[in-house]
Write an enzyme that holds these catalytic residues in place. Structure first.
Site, mmCIF file in Angstrom:
data_model
loop_
_atom_site.group_PDB
_atom_site.id
_atom_site.type_symbol
_atom_site.label_atom_id
_atom_site.label_comp_id
_atom_site.label_asym_id
_atom_site.label_seq_id
_atom_site.Cartn_x
_atom_site.Cartn_y
_atom_site.Cartn_z
ATOM 1 N N ARG A 197 77.234 -3.981 -46.850
ATOM 2 C CA ARG A 197 77.237 -3.507 -45.473
ATOM 3 C C ARG A 197 75.851 -3.247 -44.890
ATOM 4 O O ARG A 197 75.487 -3.824 -43.881
ATOM 5 C CB ARG A 197 78.065 -2.213 -45.371
ATOM 6 N N HIS A 201 85.813 -10.921 -41.519
ATOM 7 C CA HIS A 201 85.299 -9.552 -41.478
ATOM 8 C C HIS A 201 86.398 -8.581 -41.026
ATOM 9 O O HIS A 201 86.492 -8.231 -39.845
ATOM 10 C CB HIS A 201 84.105 -9.492 -40.510
ATOM 11 N N TYR A 253 84.921 -10.065 -20.955
ATOM 12 C CA TYR A 253 84.151 -10.515 -19.801
ATOM 13 C C TYR A 253 82.958 -11.396 -20.183
ATOM 14 O O TYR A 253 82.547 -12.255 -19.405
ATOM 15 C CB TYR A 253 83.621 -9.318 -18.997
#
Length: 830
Positions: free
Chosen positions: A31, A77, A121
């Site tokens: 990570r 993921h 968007y």
């Protein structure tokens, strides 16, 4: 308790320890820390690989961010969608990454800390540079591992051609450790890697001047170099970064501080807010208004200064109390073979080169295997084409394809693969042209196989491939540094220890140099015999004398056309009578070369100054050359070529001009030419120049060149027997370059040949140096202006065996008294 269940007692301390270690390792490895090879954490790698698999390349249309996030979430993921989206957003922000890897369209946030628009968007696709991190992924260059549900495979590392960990940096907080790596300039980084490939034993101290320092996307100034060196050498260091600011004055005389760049990771809106708070709390005084005038053309924060306040004081307070000056704590921790390690600069380069080497080996092996497979099939097809009638007969006589293959294998000793290729061959391949193509392809593939085998057999070839690919990346994506580097005030800055006083610099014929305070030289009347100015060897004499201040930089030009840099304070100080120090001990000048021309410049770091000023060079054979001062703005210890000198010629003069001055060149035979420098085109540093004046005969040569800007200055010419003449520059008409010129002094046996030409005014003194080492200083105002063809007046009484070696003009400064010549004992003339 249900039937069949039982309780197992365990030690809670051991269980927590074991669970926490597992969690820690997961955070560290999967990570928070980047891999040293490609510089990516798993989430970055998965975003790029997901976009690659989705086909959103830089030459394809943008896709909705939500589509990309879904691809990455669903396949590679399995975490929160925001973790993937914000990772992708950061990779698209030009103020976050030095070289953004994602090309985003839409609202991707701002440097003011504004959040990006929702993923439904915005749109994205891979940036061109990101595609270079994925090149050759399909050629077995890296290992793949199963994804979270083992339905797909994902790469464990990317075969990147970009040293991503160095150029984009990384930051992350793991358990018990953290990483914070600054970005660097791609061009500098690649140059450093190439230097390492060329010399594996290279020291970090040799790499530092190549990679220089971190290069942040927001620009700014690295203030101090000690922390940079520590970070490169140890992997840890503290780098101070300042925003870039300058002071402007309004038409009303009020001053403004204009901030155009801020330190890396600083929020602009918060910086302005903090400044306003400090003004309200009266911690910073002198500011009347703070306004953000930034637009799409760039950042511009305007801070209005109150009347009678000192802008520099206010600016220093901003550096002290706000994030206009911050520090970046470097902590180079990355995963090496799955383990976290602290890495210095050489380690980072070493592991990247190792990774590229493995990629090249695996790629070449893959290409070799594919080529050998194709060559094997082509061999079979060529056998078939050579025996085409028999092959057709065998196939026609077979009941089915399997029987045809068996018969072909038995008849021509083919492999199963070759037989299958022959059976599946199309009729068009029987044409003569197609058969020629087969043979050409086979020959090409055999050559390629030889190349691949040569690469696999030679590490030197593989390293050359790595270098070539890196240099290709540099050419395509390399750019200029954004972050400047300046020495820290706390660091040793030699200029701080010297007052900016005027010095007389003297250079002898044999190359001895010294500086002497101008105040040591007395002013004498015209016709004096001079005072002893320097102790030199019998065969030596003073050749150059000029005035410079302690903070000036000298550009020293040698007769071979080399240019060297020297700060005045670096020149050893000596008295009038001392010999000085050999210039070879201060500069790396060749033994058979010597300094013949010089120039002093004020600043080499002011872009406007260096781009609007020029160096005019003149050689003894009358060649002149004009080059922008910018070409000389990067000092190098070993000097640079300033002009290509033709055979039998040597450099004589160098002058600093602003591009609009008149040039006058005088020759030994007493002629001079005048033309404007605008007719001389500026050319490159190593070119040889153009003709400035035509010499009178074979024995004639140029004695000097002057550059005159104002007609208030007169022309002074001096002959070797001590005669001089001051005439008006208006007596010399402006012509084109390359002519023979007009008479500037009447040369006779009494005057001797012309030795110098200077531009002078009543504000100057004249310093004359003879071959025997005598000096005399006299005011120019004592010389009347004469006609162009006159013989002149005696400037110095010379002994019969002495001649003038050099003359220099000196600026008068608050010297009201003029001393007459003393007795021979006082002057040192015995």
């Amino acid at each position: 308790m249900s039937e069949g269940e039982k309780i197992i007692k365990i030690n809670i301390e051991e269980q927590m320890k074991s669970a926490y270690i597992d969690y820690s390792m997961s955070v560290i490895v999967s990570r928070a820390l980047p891999d040293v090879r490609d510089g990516f954490k798993p989430v970055h790698r998965r975003v790029l690989y997901g976009m690659n698999e989705l086909g959103v390349f830089s030459n394809r249309p943008y896709k909705k961010s939500a589509r990309i996030v879904g691809e990455v979430l669903g396949k590679y993921h399995p975490h929160g969608d925001s973790s993937v989206y914000f990772t992708m957003v950061r990779m698209a922000q030009e103020w976050s990454l030095r070289y953004p890897l994602v090309d985003g369209q839409g609202n991707y946030g701002s440097i003011d800390g504004d959040s990006p628009a929702a993923m439904r968007y915005t749109e994205a696709r891979l940036a061109k540079i990101a595609e270079v991190t994925l090149t050759d992924l399909d050629k077995n260059t890296v290992d793949f591992q199963p994804n979270f549900d083992e339905s797909l495979n994902e790469p464990t590392v990317l075969p990147t051609r970009i040293p991503n960990l160095l150029v984009n940096g990384a930051s992350g907080i793991a358990v018990g450790m953290a990483t914070n790596m600054p970005p660097h300039n791609l061009s500098d980084t690649i140059d450093a890697i190439v230097a390492y490939i060329d010399n594996r034993e290279i020291e970090i101290t040799e790499l530092i001047p190549i990679i220089k320092a971190p290069d942040f996307p927001t620009g700014g100034i690295i203030y101090g170099y000690k922390g940079v060196e520590e970070a490169f050498e140890t992997g840890r260091g503290r780098i101070v970064i300042r925003g870039k600011a300058h002071i402007e004055t309004t038409s009303t005389g009020r001053e403004k501080i204009i901030i155009t760049e801020i330190p890396y990771l600083v929020n602009k809106a918060e910086l302005i807010m903090k400044t306003a708070e400090l003004v309200n709390e009266k911690k910073i005084e002198g500011i009347s208004n703070v306004n953000d005038e930034s637009d799409r053309d760039g950042m511009r924060i305007v801070i209005d200064i109150k009347k009678d306040e000192i802008s520099n004081v206010v600016l220093n307070k901003l550096y002290k109390y706000t994030q206009l000056q911050t520090s970046f704590s470097v902590n180079n921790i990355a995963l090496v073979k799955g383990r976290p390690r602290m890495l210095n600069l050489k380690d980072l380069i070493h592991y990247f080169v190792d990774h590229r080497h493995e990629v090249v080996v695996r790629r070449t092996q893959y290409e070799l295997d594919q080529a050998e497979k194709r060559a094997h099939i082509l061999q079979g097809l060529i056998i078939a084409s050579d025996n085409i009638d028999e092959v057709i007969a065998i196939i026609r006589g077979s009941m089915n394809p399997d029987e045809a293959r068996e018969k072909l294998i038995q008849r021509f000793e083919l492999s199963e693969i070759q037989a299958r290729a022959i059976v599946e061959m199309r009729l068009r391949q029987l044409t003569g042209l197609e058969q020629d193509k087969l043979r050409a392809e086979y020959e090409e593939i055999m050559n390629f196989i030889e190349e691949c085998k040569a690469i696999l057999a030679s590490e030197e070839l593989r390293m050359n491939i790595i270098k070539d690919e890196l240099l290709e990346v540099k050419e395509k994506f390399g750019d200029e540094r954004k972050t400047e580097i300046v020495p820290n005030a706390e660091e040793f800055n030699p200029e701080d220890f010297y007052a900016d006083e005027e010095m007389v610099i003297t250079i002898s014929h044999l190359g001895y140099i010294k500086r002497t305070p101008l105040t040591e030289f007395k002013t004498q009347g015209r016709g004096g015999v001079g005072s002893k100015g320097s102790t030199t060897r019998d065969e030596d004499f003073l050749e150059h004398m000029f005035i410079a201040t302690m903070h000036n930089t000298l550009l020293l030009f040698t007769e071979k056309g080399r240019c060297f840099w020297l700060k005045v304070y670096q020149i050893p100080e000596g008295s009038k009578t001392s010999k000085g120090r050999a210039i070879q001990n201060l500069l790396n000048i060749e033994q058979d070369d010597k300094v013949l021309a010089y120039n002093k410049v004020k600043k080499l770091d002011d872009e406007e100054y260096i781009n609007n000023n020029f160096i005019i060079l003149c050689t003894k054979k009358g060649i002149i050359k004009k080059t922008s001062l910018e070409a000389y703005s990067r000092p190098r210890q070993n000097g640079v070529n300033a002009i290509t000198i033709r055979e039998g010629d040597q450099l004589l003069e160098a002058r600093l001009t602003d591009g609009t001055e008149d040039i006058m060149i005088a020759v030994k035979s007493g002629k001079a030419i005048r033309f404007n420098e605008s007719i001389v085109r500026a050319i490159g540093r190593t070119a040889s120049g153009v003709r400035g004046i035509t010499l009178g005969n074979e024995n004639d040569e140029v004695v000097g060149m002057i550059c005159v800007k104002e007609e208030s200055e007169d022309v002074l010419v001096v002959s070797e027997n001590g005669y001089g003449k001051r005439s008006s520059i208006e007596d010399y008409r402006i012509t084109n370059r390359g002519g023979k010129g007009v008479k500037t002094i009447n040369i006779t046996e009494k005057t001797g040949r012309l030795i110098a030409i200077k531009s002078v005014s009543d504000d100057n003194d004249l310093m004359i140096i003879t071959h025997n080492g005598l000096t005399i200083r006299q005011p120019i105002s004592g010389l009347r202006v004469m006609g162009r063809a006159a013989q002149g007046v005696r400037l110095i009484n010379l002994k019969t065996d002495d001649k003038i070696a050099s003359v220099a003009r000196v600026q008068i400064e608050n010297e009201d008294t003029v001393e007459e010549t003393g007795t021979p004992e006082e002057t040192g003339n015995e």
